[in-house]
Design a protein around this motif. Sequence first.
Motif, PDB file in Angstrom:
ATOM      1  N   PHE A 190     -15.228  -9.375 -11.297  1.00 32.50           N
ATOM      2  CA  PHE A 190     -14.454  -8.166 -11.560  1.00 32.50           C
ATOM      3  C   PHE A 190     -13.041  -8.314 -10.988  1.00 32.50           C
ATOM      4  CE2 PHE A 190     -18.692  -6.108 -11.872  1.00 32.50           C
ATOM      5  CZ  PHE A 190     -18.499  -5.399 -13.052  1.00 32.50           C
ATOM      6  N   GLY A 191     -12.108  -7.671 -11.642  1.00 31.11           N
ATOM      7  CA  GLY A 191     -10.737  -7.646 -11.146  1.00 31.11           C
ATOM      8  C   GLY A 191     -10.217  -6.228 -11.121  1.00 31.11           C
ATOM      9  N   ARG A 192      -8.958  -6.059 -11.462  1.00 26.60           N
ATOM     10  CA  ARG A 192      -8.349  -4.734 -11.537  1.00 26.60           C
ATOM     11  C   ARG A 192      -7.885  -4.481 -12.963  1.00 26.60           C
ATOM     12  NH1 ARG A 192      -4.488  -3.948  -6.182  1.00 26.60           N
ATOM     13  NH2 ARG A 192      -6.136  -4.176  -4.597  1.00 26.60           N
ATOM     14  N   LEU A 193      -7.910  -3.229 -13.367  1.00 27.75           N
ATOM     15  CA  LEU A 193      -7.361  -2.891 -14.666  1.00 27.75           C
ATOM     16  C   LEU A 193      -5.839  -2.963 -14.597  1.00 27.75           C
ATOM     17  CD1 LEU A 193      -9.603   0.088 -15.865  1.00 27.75           C
ATOM     18  CD2 LEU A 193      -9.964  -2.372 -16.084  1.00 27.75           C
ATOM     19  N   PRO A 194      -5.195  -3.257 -15.716  1.00 25.03           N
ATOM     20  CA  PRO A 194      -3.734  -3.382 -15.702  1.00 25.03           C
ATOM     21  C   PRO A 194      -3.068  -2.071 -15.308  1.00 25.03           C
ATOM     22  CG  PRO A 194      -4.584  -3.303 -17.955  1.00 25.03           C
ATOM     23  CD  PRO A 194      -5.773  -3.470 -17.059  1.00 25.03           C
ATOM     24  N   PRO A 195      -1.939  -2.142 -14.627  1.00 23.42           N
ATOM     25  CA  PRO A 195      -1.231  -0.905 -14.234  1.00 23.42           C
ATOM     26  C   PRO A 195      -0.730  -0.157 -15.461  1.00 23.42           C
ATOM     27  CG  PRO A 195       0.139  -2.831 -13.845  1.00 23.42           C
ATOM     28  CD  PRO A 195      -1.211  -3.360 -14.208  1.00 23.42           C
ATOM     29  N   LEU A 196      -0.671   1.146 -15.324  1.00 27.57           N
ATOM     30  CA  LEU A 196      -0.184   1.982 -16.419  1.00 27.57           C
ATOM     31  C   LEU A 196       1.344   2.052 -16.388  1.00 27.57           C
ATOM     32  CD1 LEU A 196      -2.811   4.855 -16.148  1.00 27.57           C
ATOM     33  CD2 LEU A 196      -2.699   3.077 -17.903  1.00 27.57           C
ATOM     34  N   ARG A 197       1.926   2.064 -17.563  1.00 24.50           N
ATOM     35  CA  ARG A 197       3.385   2.060 -17.680  1.00 24.50           C
ATOM     36  C   ARG A 197       3.929   3.488 -17.758  1.00 24.50           C
ATOM     37  NH1 ARG A 197       5.346  -1.893 -22.368  1.00 24.50           N
ATOM     38  NH2 ARG A 197       7.347  -1.189 -21.459  1.00 24.50           N
ATOM     39  N   CYS A 198       4.989   3.735 -17.007  1.00 22.28           N
ATOM     40  CA  CYS A 198       5.669   5.037 -17.050  1.00 22.28           C
ATOM     41  C   CYS A 198       7.026   4.957 -17.746  1.00 22.28           C
ATOM     42  CB  CYS A 198       5.865   5.573 -15.630  1.00 22.28           C
ATOM     43  SG  CYS A 198       4.327   5.969 -14.769  1.00 22.28           S
ATOM     44  N   ASP A 199       7.501   3.734 -18.035  1.00 20.49           N
ATOM     45  CA  ASP A 199       8.850   3.560 -18.577  1.00 20.49           C
ATOM     46  C   ASP A 199       8.977   3.916 -20.044  1.00 20.49           C
ATOM     47  OD1 ASP A 199       7.172   1.141 -18.755  1.00 20.49           O
ATOM     48  OD2 ASP A 199       8.866   0.310 -19.861  1.00 20.49           O
ATOM     49  N   LEU A 200       7.847   4.166 -20.722  1.00 21.57           N
ATOM     50  CA  LEU A 200       7.897   4.500 -22.148  1.00 21.57           C
ATOM     51  C   LEU A 200       7.936   6.001 -22.399  1.00 21.57           C
ATOM     52  CD1 LEU A 200       5.254   1.951 -23.529  1.00 21.57           C
ATOM     53  CD2 LEU A 200       7.742   1.684 -23.413  1.00 21.57           C
ATOM     54  N   PHE A 201       7.818   6.784 -21.326  1.00 21.75           N
ATOM     55  CA  PHE A 201       7.728   8.240 -21.491  1.00 21.75           C
ATOM     56  C   PHE A 201       8.974   8.817 -22.158  1.00 21.75           C
ATOM     57  CE2 PHE A 201       8.706  12.474 -19.597  1.00 21.75           C
ATOM     58  CZ  PHE A 201       7.683  13.190 -20.216  1.00 21.75           C
ATOM     59  N   THR A 202       8.729   9.665 -23.150  1.00 25.01           N
ATOM     60  CA  THR A 202       9.793  10.387 -23.838  1.00 25.01           C
ATOM     61  C   THR A 202       9.444  11.862 -23.837  1.00 25.01           C
ATOM     62  OG1 THR A 202      10.238   8.493 -25.289  1.00 25.01           O
ATOM     63  CG2 THR A 202      11.089  10.640 -25.980  1.00 25.01           C
ATOM     64  N   ALA A 203      10.251  12.656 -23.171  1.00 24.90           N
ATOM     65  CA  ALA A 203       9.954  14.083 -23.077  1.00 24.90           C
ATOM     66  C   ALA A 203       9.999  14.724 -24.457  1.00 24.90           C
ATOM     67  CB  ALA A 203      10.957  14.772 -22.153  1.00 24.90           C
ATOM     68  N   PRO A 204       8.994  15.529 -24.790  1.00 22.96           N
ATOM     69  CA  PRO A 204       9.012  16.212 -26.090  1.00 22.96           C
ATOM     70  C   PRO A 204      10.133  17.233 -26.141  1.00 22.96           C
ATOM     71  CG  PRO A 204       7.233  17.059 -24.717  1.00 22.96           C
ATOM     72  CD  PRO A 204       7.812  15.888 -23.989  1.00 22.96           C
ATOM     73  N   ARG A 205      10.647  17.441 -27.333  1.00 26.36           N
ATOM     74  CA  ARG A 205      11.713  18.432 -27.486  1.00 26.36           C
ATOM     75  C   ARG A 205      11.146  19.831 -27.269  1.00 26.36           C
ATOM     76  NH1 ARG A 205      16.644  18.339 -30.193  1.00 26.36           N
ATOM     77  NH2 ARG A 205      16.159  16.262 -31.023  1.00 26.36           N
ATOM     78  N   PRO A 206      11.728  20.613 -26.381  1.00 27.14           N
ATOM     79  CA  PRO A 206      11.211  21.968 -26.165  1.00 27.14           C
ATOM     80  C   PRO A 206      11.401  22.844 -27.396  1.00 27.14           C
ATOM     81  CG  PRO A 206      13.322  21.695 -25.054  1.00 27.14           C
ATOM     82  CD  PRO A 206      12.920  20.336 -25.567  1.00 27.14           C
ATOM     83  N   ALA A 207      10.473  23.783 -27.574  1.00 26.41           N
ATOM     84  CA  ALA A 207      10.565  24.702 -28.708  1.00 26.41           C
ATOM     85  C   ALA A 207      11.820  25.552 -28.587  1.00 26.41           C
ATOM     86  CB  ALA A 207       9.320  25.580 -28.763  1.00 26.41           C
TER      87      ALA A 207
END
Length: 365
Positions: free
Chosen positions: A341-358
């Motif tokens: 067993f190892g570790r799962l890959p780290p999750l990326r935060c650099d792709l986040f794009t905030a949704p346009r507010p209504a």
Amino acid sequence: MTAGRLRPPVATARKGRGSASWVAGRYEQRSAIPEDDGWDGLQALQDEASAPDTVVTEEQARSIVSRNRSPDISFSQSVNPYRGCEHGCIYCFARPSHAYLDLSPGLDFETRLFAKTNAAERLRAEFARPSYVCSPIALGINTDGYQPIERRYRLTRALIEVMAEARHPFSIVTKSANVVRDLDLLAPMAADGLVTVHLSVTTLDPRLSARMEPRAAAPHARLRAMRALSEAGVPVGVLVAPVVPAITDHELEAILHAAREAGAGSAGYVLLRLPHELKTLWREWLMLHYPERAAHVMSLVQQLHGGRDYDSTFGHRMRGQGPFADLLHARFARAHRAHGFGRLPPLRCDLFTAPRPASPQGVLF
């Protein structure tokens, strides 16, 4: 159930339910004691309560993201679309949270459920806030996001759709094989490093599972879901949780072997935790299902927690301490190495794009 609701006096094992009774919540100020008046009323009450129905209350959440600062938990944000859990796992550490609703952490926790029907709307609004800082979200960490009522409400699905739209990283922990329903969303996000999944496996014995976690997926179904996720490219791990002394601890190595064969890339374990009313519920379950072993089980539990039923100290609450805890850790470490067993890959935060507010003016540009 509200404070003062009449409760049958005798706790009996109930098919399809983990808890046997309506244990009073720690904030209740009134309770009612049933008395047999000779008109068969008490028996009727017992018969009515023998198979309580699941009742779901729809509610509008004011906020949906919870923040966490516990040093022994790996995530800082979580989202829970439901309160209460129909899986009915008798050992669930979230049961005492129902006391805040003036409901029983016992049968009410698994029969009086709450669905946050605006969960996706609130999550989108949270992501759109200018001050929001992206960090991985744990989905359904308090109560299972894939519990049976998800088939009707699809709130977990809606939350994943929002995170897919915003390219927001998240992780899932579940006991349900229904997680594969959302592979069409999970697989593309996994390819971009945005999602990981952990399947929680307590035992490989289907009969024991039916008593401990009556409405969760059978152990073989969870392993089948694990394989499907792995084959679809979704990083998947196994969480042996909880490890119960003298009930399931002997299965530790077997669970790790089965999970590795099914494609799990990482593994972890958590000891049985008994906060607040859960102490009473657990003892009641032991006496109904393992009366000859109950004293031994509780003796080992107390050895792990410094002579108490539970020690909430960070660093000890999930692993325990003492000789039994050390032995369990050594067994896990050996099996962990042996199966690679190892570790799962780290999750990326650099792709986040905030949704346009209504906006009432619509999109102008």
